[in-house]
Scaffold this motif. Structure first.
Motif, PDB file in Angstrom:
ATOM      1  N   ASN A 137     -68.213 -29.522 -70.010  1.00 25.78           N
ATOM      2  CA  ASN A 137     -68.341 -30.484 -71.051  1.00 25.78           C
ATOM      3  C   ASN A 137     -68.010 -31.835 -70.085  1.00 25.78           C
ATOM      4  OD1 ASN A 137     -68.841 -28.925 -73.236  1.00 25.78           O
ATOM      5  ND2 ASN A 137     -66.703 -28.810 -73.549  1.00 25.78           N
ATOM      6  N   THR A 138     -69.061 -32.465 -70.097  1.00 23.92           N
ATOM      7  CA  THR A 138     -68.690 -34.063 -69.664  1.00 23.92           C
ATOM      8  C   THR A 138     -68.081 -35.021 -70.594  1.00 23.92           C
ATOM      9  OG1 THR A 138     -70.941 -33.766 -68.528  1.00 23.92           O
ATOM     10  CG2 THR A 138     -69.746 -36.077 -68.523  1.00 23.92           C
ATOM     11  N   ALA A 139     -66.792 -35.249 -70.459  1.00 19.40           N
ATOM     12  CA  ALA A 139     -65.841 -36.069 -71.149  1.00 19.40           C
ATOM     13  C   ALA A 139     -66.024 -37.569 -70.569  1.00 19.40           C
ATOM     14  CB  ALA A 139     -64.383 -35.568 -71.253  1.00 19.40           C
ATOM     15  N   SER A 140     -64.747 -38.268 -70.352  1.00 13.86           N
ATOM     16  CA  SER A 140     -65.011 -39.552 -69.769  1.00 13.86           C
ATOM     17  C   SER A 140     -63.357 -40.111 -69.612  1.00 13.86           C
ATOM     18  CB  SER A 140     -65.374 -40.384 -70.764  1.00 13.86           C
ATOM     19  OG  SER A 140     -65.262 -41.907 -70.263  1.00 13.86           O
ATOM     20  N   ILE A 141     -63.158 -40.974 -68.930  1.00 12.89           N
ATOM     21  CA  ILE A 141     -61.843 -41.654 -68.912  1.00 12.89           C
ATOM     22  C   ILE A 141     -61.470 -42.174 -70.278  1.00 12.89           C
ATOM     23  CG2 ILE A 141     -61.760 -42.049 -66.291  1.00 12.89           C
ATOM     24  CD1 ILE A 141     -62.646 -44.907 -66.859  1.00 12.89           C
ATOM     25  N   ALA A 142     -62.437 -42.601 -70.805  1.00 11.80           N
ATOM     26  CA  ALA A 142     -62.062 -43.040 -72.427  1.00 11.80           C
ATOM     27  C   ALA A 142     -61.787 -41.863 -73.316  1.00 11.80           C
ATOM     28  CB  ALA A 142     -63.510 -43.429 -73.110  1.00 11.80           C
ATOM     29  N   SER A 143     -61.499 -40.652 -72.725  1.00 12.62           N
ATOM     30  CA  SER A 143     -60.811 -39.352 -73.271  1.00 12.62           C
ATOM     31  C   SER A 143     -59.258 -39.607 -73.315  1.00 12.62           C
ATOM     32  CB  SER A 143     -61.379 -38.144 -72.949  1.00 12.62           C
ATOM     33  OG  SER A 143     -62.570 -37.903 -72.928  1.00 12.62           O
ATOM     34  N   PHE A 144     -58.850 -40.469 -72.330  1.00 14.55           N
ATOM     35  CA  PHE A 144     -57.570 -40.489 -72.228  1.00 14.55           C
ATOM     36  C   PHE A 144     -56.938 -42.069 -72.552  1.00 14.55           C
ATOM     37  CE2 PHE A 144     -59.468 -37.427 -69.216  1.00 14.55           C
ATOM     38  CZ  PHE A 144     -58.560 -36.417 -69.433  1.00 14.55           C
ATOM     39  N   VAL A 145     -57.792 -42.773 -72.677  1.00 15.28           N
ATOM     40  CA  VAL A 145     -57.173 -44.146 -72.862  1.00 15.28           C
ATOM     41  C   VAL A 145     -57.979 -44.739 -73.875  1.00 15.28           C
ATOM     42  CG1 VAL A 145     -56.019 -44.581 -70.560  1.00 15.28           C
ATOM     43  CG2 VAL A 145     -58.352 -45.324 -70.849  1.00 15.28           C
ATOM     44  N   GLY A 146     -57.563 -45.794 -74.629  1.00 16.17           N
ATOM     45  CA  GLY A 146     -58.362 -46.744 -75.478  1.00 16.17           C
ATOM     46  C   GLY A 146     -59.188 -47.683 -74.458  1.00 16.17           C
ATOM     47  N   ARG A 147     -60.335 -47.987 -74.882  1.00 10.92           N
ATOM     48  CA  ARG A 147     -61.080 -48.912 -74.320  1.00 10.92           C
ATOM     49  C   ARG A 147     -61.767 -49.848 -75.162  1.00 10.92           C
ATOM     50  NH1 ARG A 147     -62.074 -50.602 -70.349  1.00 10.92           N
ATOM     51  NH2 ARG A 147     -64.102 -49.906 -69.508  1.00 10.92           N
ATOM     52  N   PRO A 148     -61.729 -51.137 -74.848  1.00 14.33           N
ATOM     53  CA  PRO A 148     -62.296 -52.074 -75.647  1.00 14.33           C
ATOM     54  C   PRO A 148     -63.644 -52.109 -76.141  1.00 14.33           C
ATOM     55  CG  PRO A 148     -62.346 -53.077 -73.550  1.00 14.33           C
ATOM     56  CD  PRO A 148     -61.615 -51.709 -73.380  1.00 14.33           C
ATOM     57  N   ASN A 149     -63.918 -52.333 -77.797  1.00 19.14           N
ATOM     58  CA  ASN A 149     -65.223 -52.550 -78.167  1.00 19.14           C
ATOM     59  C   ASN A 149     -66.112 -50.941 -78.103  1.00 19.14           C
ATOM     60  OD1 ASN A 149     -64.866 -55.113 -78.810  1.00 19.14           O
ATOM     61  ND2 ASN A 149     -65.558 -55.848 -76.601  1.00 19.14           N
ATOM     62  N   ARG A 150     -65.117 -49.771 -78.195  1.00 15.43           N
ATOM     63  CA  ARG A 150     -65.761 -48.447 -77.928  1.00 15.43           C
ATOM     64  C   ARG A 150     -65.266 -47.567 -78.945  1.00 15.43           C
ATOM     65  NH1 ARG A 150     -65.908 -51.154 -73.231  1.00 15.43           N
ATOM     66  NH2 ARG A 150     -67.294 -50.814 -71.501  1.00 15.43           N
ATOM     67  N   VAL A 151     -64.697 -47.866 -79.927  1.00 16.08           N
ATOM     68  CA  VAL A 151     -63.921 -47.157 -80.901  1.00 16.08           C
ATOM     69  C   VAL A 151     -64.513 -45.786 -81.350  1.00 16.08           C
ATOM     70  CG1 VAL A 151     -64.894 -48.252 -82.971  1.00 16.08           C
ATOM     71  CG2 VAL A 151     -62.634 -46.990 -83.204  1.00 16.08           C
ATOM     72  N   ALA A 152     -65.734 -45.814 -81.489  1.00 16.67           N
ATOM     73  CA  ALA A 152     -66.451 -44.439 -81.978  1.00 16.67           C
ATOM     74  C   ALA A 152     -66.551 -43.696 -80.659  1.00 16.67           C
ATOM     75  CB  ALA A 152     -67.775 -44.661 -82.657  1.00 16.67           C
ATOM     76  N   TYR A 153     -66.975 -44.334 -79.732  1.00 19.12           N
ATOM     77  CA  TYR A 153     -67.301 -43.416 -78.266  1.00 19.12           C
ATOM     78  C   TYR A 153     -65.807 -42.727 -77.713  1.00 19.12           C
ATOM     79  CZ  TYR A 153     -68.184 -43.008 -73.239  1.00 19.12           C
ATOM     80  OH  TYR A 153     -68.829 -42.330 -72.045  1.00 19.12           O
ATOM     81  N   VAL A 154     -64.857 -43.470 -77.832  1.00 25.41           N
ATOM     82  CA  VAL A 154     -63.589 -43.129 -77.561  1.00 25.41           C
ATOM     83  C   VAL A 154     -63.119 -41.694 -78.431  1.00 25.41           C
ATOM     84  CG1 VAL A 154     -61.036 -43.533 -77.374  1.00 25.41           C
ATOM     85  CG2 VAL A 154     -62.609 -45.109 -76.374  1.00 25.41           C
TER      86      VAL A 154
END
Length: 257
Positions: A137-154
């Motif tokens: 599965n291709t996750a993201s660094i956003a799987s580990f930390v909050g990122r601005p303006n990406r609430v649903a993606y995170v």
């Protein structure tokens, strides 16, 4: 040819990271099914990468259970087996929290979390029949930390890690490994469009001092597909140049270099 005679499915395989993974698998001798909702781009990608192996394009919608089931049956009918599945489709909406609509939220969850579930559920029976398989599965660094303006993606990418772990324990007894890749600042079309000019060059924020490339992710995807990785499951492999694991104050990286 470390994947000789293997059959792989790569969703979102027509461009960016997905295309790089598809090409790497073909170079290693696998037959690759490039699954993408954009039929024209999928066919072009399959034609381009079909050098040392076979690449076939299939148009399918990862958010549709019926489409995923039909896709899995078609791959099995054409190849007689499915060894590797890479759930790579990724979509990102960037806007402030209070501007996220219901439709934005649902779109992010459907594409980035429900899609991998539906595809894995459709493909797993064919792996179970063979007694082994690899799901990545291709996750993201956003799987580990909050990122601005990406609430649903995170939220979706964080959920994907939990789903990967649950799949690993449910499917492990059937010989199927389930792992996640977490790309960082990769010079893909999606990231490059949002990074902007050199002043906001995301690659400079990593200890490695550069953007990652789609090929960096592809190399990791090859490793997780190999027989040699058969005892790795439920894991998350960050391919981010150290971004999540380190933190420097403004100017500190420049001082080191």
């Amino acid at each position: 040819m470390r994947l000789k005679d293997k059959v792989a499915i790569v969703t979102g395989g027509a461009s960016g990271i997905g295309k790089a993974i598809s090409a790497a698998y073909v170079r290693e001798g696998a037959q690759v099914f490039v699954v993408d909702i954009d039929e024209q781009k999928g066919q072009a990608a399959a034609s381009e990468i079909a050098t040392n192996g076979k690449a076939i394009s299939i148009r399918a919608d990862v958010t549709s259970s019926a489409s995923m089931e039909a896709m899995a049956r078609e791959v099995d009918r054409k190849s007689g087996r499915i060894d590797i599945l890479v759930n790579n489709v990724g979509v990102r909406i960037v806007k402030p929290f209070l501007e996220h609509s219901d439709a934005d939220w649902n779109a992010m969850i459907q594409a980035n979390l429900t899609g991998p579930f539906l595809c894995s559920r459709a493909v797993a029976p064919f792996m179970i029949r063979a007694g082994k398989g690899r799901i990545i599965n291709t996750a993201s660094i956003a799987s580990f930390v909050g990122r601005p303006n990406r609430v649903a993606y995170v939220a979706a990418k964080t959920g994907l890690l939990g789903m990967t772990r649950a799949m690993a324990i449910d499917l492990g007894p059937m010989g199927i490994t389930c792992n996640a890749l977490a790309p960082g600042s990769i010079n893909s079309p999606m990231n490059a469009a949002q990074a902007g000019d050199a002043e906001h060059d995301w690659g400079k924020e990593t200890p490695m001092g550069r953007w990652g490339t789609p090929e960096d992710i592809a190399n990791a995807a090859v490793f997780l597909a190999l027989d040699e990785s058969s005892y790795i499951t439920g894991a998350e492999l960050k391919v981010d140049g150290g971004w999540v694991s380190t933190k420097a104050r403004a100017g500190e990286l420049a001082e080191v270099r």
